[in-house]
Design an enzyme around this catalytic site. Structure first.
Site, mmCIF file in Angstrom:
data_model
loop_
_atom_site.group_PDB
_atom_site.id
_atom_site.type_symbol
_atom_site.label_atom_id
_atom_site.label_comp_id
_atom_site.label_asym_id
_atom_site.label_seq_id
_atom_site.Cartn_x
_atom_site.Cartn_y
_atom_site.Cartn_z
ATOM 1 N N ASP A 131 9.517 9.961 -9.072
ATOM 2 C CA ASP A 131 9.492 9.319 -10.385
ATOM 3 C C ASP A 131 8.361 9.897 -11.239
ATOM 4 O O ASP A 131 7.436 10.550 -10.722
ATOM 5 C CB ASP A 131 9.271 7.813 -10.165
ATOM 6 C CG ASP A 131 9.786 6.951 -11.300
ATOM 7 O OD1 ASP A 131 10.106 7.493 -12.369
ATOM 8 O OD2 ASP A 131 9.855 5.713 -11.107
ATOM 9 N N ASP A 155 17.401 4.108 -16.580
ATOM 10 C CA ASP A 155 17.028 2.780 -16.092
ATOM 11 C C ASP A 155 18.045 1.737 -16.515
ATOM 12 O O ASP A 155 18.035 0.611 -16.018
ATOM 13 C CB ASP A 155 15.647 2.385 -16.629
ATOM 14 C CG ASP A 155 14.540 2.851 -15.698
ATOM 15 O OD1 ASP A 155 14.849 3.258 -14.565
ATOM 16 O OD2 ASP A 155 13.367 2.815 -16.110
#
Ligand code: DGJ
Length: 746
Positions: free
Chosen positions: A481, A551
């Site tokens: 990430d 997301d």
């Protein structure tokens, strides 16, 4: 038969690169400048194409060239333009020489033609597995006065309508500072195009935007230190009659994960100059004598088969010859990720409960997301030290991995290795390893700072920390990430002359760490991520064959995001999960079936608390997993066609077809229920016209030619029957299976 050629005609000094689909033609003009003559559908080979040069004397042109008094650089199309000899448009290359001059004049020196393709050192790039897959032309240009040389590399692939390009700038003598070096510059002869770009923001990445070209500048860029949510390093120019199925389109994609610029400049004579490369803002690279700078690679695609033709070329090239490793050609494991199920609030028992349920339902991989390391109970601490939180995982990663293994699940792990929080040991001991300028405020993003990956010691330190945690842990998947953009990009570990190179060297550091980890753990599947899809770019694909697409896990929003992403990126590369309702980002309720029908066109998984599902929902999830296991090869690796855009109406439709065309799956999605709606027919694509298909849900079998021309009847109860609709956000998957393949249409 060798269908790829690069031919140089000595007499006319013309280069012709071709395969059976495209031609790319350039010429060394009398003056020695390299001129662009043609890029498009394959044309025949001939001695010269001088008539395409279109060098005409124009009033007020600057033409002080002894070699060719009629040639004005402002009025010809060039391959790698520079500033200082009459071309007043934006240059591809800008340098600053020791005498302060920025003038350049690049002329042809020589060239070589090589079989196959060599890999640029330290940068992601397309590759070949056999020399016959491609040929490479390297043209050397030079400015003797400045001591600058440029090698232009062009690789044409045998069976994809694509050319990969990059440039190598070197300083033969003296020194120079490179202030701008594009990967690609292409002058097209007119402006009758619409420009397509992928744009958006966090949670609405890669929406498709189209606008007509105008005189002047139109472009997109990133100055965030990553490719970013807002724009993708890609643009396309398409003819006015081009749609998904037919018409001409040129795609331009940059294999890079940092700051970029992509623009189309139209001049007064309607020549369109496309440029793609590292953004010149905050970029400079010092060159000593003998040193060189290599730009990232850019890939140009030409298709006359519409947007789908362009996308399929990118899917093929990026899926098979950019992505690497064990998982490149393998169906991807079905995962459950604990992020939206628990966020930071978990202990081992909670995780194992989720894992056990996942196993029951057919899941293959358990992904432990953020929060497994010390001081990480929210997003304010912990990043940088990478020490396991034994309160949450008493047996550490090793113990937890063993427990998953006993359950029959593989183990996946989240990391965010480029960041550090204040309060960690790393932050206290090495404040100089944080990107910031002493004396100036260092901005935080998600309460964290960016580590200085331009410094090799930082990369080594993080590598040691990560390998200490990972060795012996059974981790077989990593989600990498990256949750903030770079702001004060100043390195305390380099001098004044190195500051302009920090953002690029940062990305090279990221690539280096990826490479080291891949070498150490060749069996690990990497998924890249940056607050969702903030670094979904071809550079990342070289290291991580899949990326967390967004997301936003809301099915209706995801249709748009995945539709746009598919313009360039293979379906196998899009991480796509079924999540809970009401959706955590949108608060929207969509049917479980639609959440599954959207996510199954991707690297499929779940991201919700499976323990909270009703028995009925669990049965539905089991069925989804069974379906994906049966069809994931064609879902992830089939030829993908977009049929109806969610940006243009209430419905979206796409489909995928197996290589032998015996199996196809069509995804049909409707946002809002319609009352008494018109009849619907969907013209399919890519089928075998002579093949009889059984279509799930239809009573009668249909031939491929019927389905592609008359269309698939997709009318449902909302057509003509009031009060019996399916509701909002409904979807269907049609499964087309060959029942017979005949010699000709009936
Ligand atoms: C952002 C990612 O996109 C999410 O999926 C999740 O991993 C969080 N970060 C964790 O902090």
């Amino acid at each position: 038969m060798d269908m790829t050629r690069i031919h140089f005609n000595e007499k006319s000094r013309t280069f012709h690169l071709w395969n059976d689909q495209i031609s790319y033609i350039m010429k060394v003009a009398k003056s020695g400048h390299l001129a662009q003559l043609y890029f498009g559908r394959r044309v025949r080979e001939r001695e010269d194409y001088d008539h395409l040069l279109e060098a005409r004397r124009r009033s007020v042109a600057v033409t002080a060239m002894d070699e060719d008094p009629d040639l004005s650089l402002e009025h010809i199309r060039q391959e790698y333009p520079v500033y200082g000899t009459g071309d007043m448009r934006m240059p591809a290359l800008a340098v600053c020489l020791p005498d302060g001059s920025g003038l350049l004049d690049l002329k042809y020196k020589d060239h070589r033609i090589e079989k196959g393709k060599k890999k640029p050192e330290g940068l992601p790039a397309t590759y070949v597995e056999r020399d016959e897959e491609a040929c490479t032309l390297i043209v050397r240009l030079a400015d003797d006065l400045a001591g600058i040389e440029v090698e232009l590399h062009y690789t044409i692939f045998a069976d994809v309508p694509a050319i990969a390009r990059h440039a190598v700038i070197s300083c033969a003598a003296g020194r120079a500072r490179v202030d701008q070096a594009m990967s690609l510059s292409l002058d097209l002869p007119d402006m009758d195009f619409d420009m397509v770009e992928l744009t958006g923001a966090w949670s609405r990445e890669r929406h498709v935007k189209t606008r007509p070209l105008q005189e002047g500048v139109q472009g997109i860029y990133s100055l965030r230190g990553c490719s970013g949510h807002n724009f993708n390093p890609f643009l396309a120019l398409k003819r006015k009659n081009c749609d998904e199925y037919q018409g001409e389109i040129y795609g331009f994609s940059l294999i890079y994960s940092g700051n970029f610029m992509a623009r189309a400049d139209v001049d007064a004579y309607h020549t369109t100059r496309v440029m793609l490369g590292i953004h010149p803002q905050n970029f400079s690279w010092e060159l000593e004598a003998g040193a060189s700078f290599t730009t990232p690679e850019a890939v140009m695609v030409y298709s006359d088969q519409g947007q789908n033709g362009m996308s399929q070329a990118y899917h093929r090239l990026y899926g098979l010859r950019l992505a690497r490793g064990k998982y490149r050609d393998r169906v991807r494991p079905i995962l459950v990720n604990n992020w939206e199920a628990t966020y930071f609030d978990f202990d081992e028992e909670k995780l194992l409960a989720l894992a056990r349920e996942g196993k029951e339902l057919g899941i293959e991989l358990f992904v432990l997301d953020d929060g497994w390391f010390r001081n990480r109970n929210d997003d304010r601490g912990g990043l940088g030290d990478w020490e396991i939180d034994h309160k949450k995982l008493p047996g550490g990663l090793k113990g937890f991995g063993e427990k998953l293994d006993k359950l029959g699940l593989s183990f996946g792990l989240w990391i965010e290795p480029e960041m550090v929080n204040a309060g960690t040991k790393l932050f206290e001991e090495h404040p100089e390893w944080v990107l910031h300028q002493p004396g100036r405020r260092a901005s935080q993003g998600r309460h964290q700072y960016v580590l200085d990956y331009s410094c090799p010691d930082v990369v080594e330190y993080i590598y040691d920390k990560l390998t200490a945690a990972l060795d012996g842990s059974r981790v077989s998947y990593i989600k990498w990430d990256m949750n903030r953009s770079m702001s004060e990009a100043f390195s305390c570990t380099t001098g004044s002359e190195g500051q302009g190179s920090v953002m690029h060297r940062y990305i090279l550091g990221v690539y280096r760490l990826y490479e080291k980890l891949i070498r150490r753990y060749p069996d690990i599947l990497f998924e890249s991520c940056a607050s969702g899809g903030g670094r979904f770019d071809p550079g990342m694909l070289y290291y991580a064959p899949q990326c967390w697409t967004s997301d936003d896990t809301d099915a209706a929003e995801r249709i748009k995001i995945q539709y746009g992403t598919s313009f360039v990126y293979p379906i196998s590369s899009m991480g796509a999960h079924v999540s809970a309702v009401p959706n955590h980002q949108m608060n929207r309720i969509t049917p479980l079936s639609t959440r599954g029908n959207v996510a199954c066109f991707g690297a499929f998984g779940y991201e919700l608390n499976l323990n909270r599902l009703t028995d009925e929902e669990k049965e539905a999830v089991k069925e989804q997993i069974r379906f994906v296991k049966t069809y994931r090869k064609v879902l992830q690796f089939g030829a993908f066609y977009r049929l109806k855009s969610p940006f243009e109406g209430n419905e979206a439709i796409w489909m995928t077809v197996s290589e032998d065309r015996k199996l196809a799956l069509v995804g049909y999605y409707r946002m809002l229920q319609e009352i008494n709606a018109p009849y619907r027919r969907v013209r399919l694509a890519g089928l075998d016209p002579d093949c009889l298909y059984h279509v799930s849900g239809l009573e009668i079998d249909c031939y491929g030619d019927e389905l592609m021309n008359a269309g698939l009847i997709a009318s449902d109860s909302s057509c003509g029957e009031v009060g019996d609709g399916d509701g909002d956000f409904v979807s269907r998957i049609y499964i087309l299976e060959a029942v017979e393949q005949t010699g000709g249409a009936k």
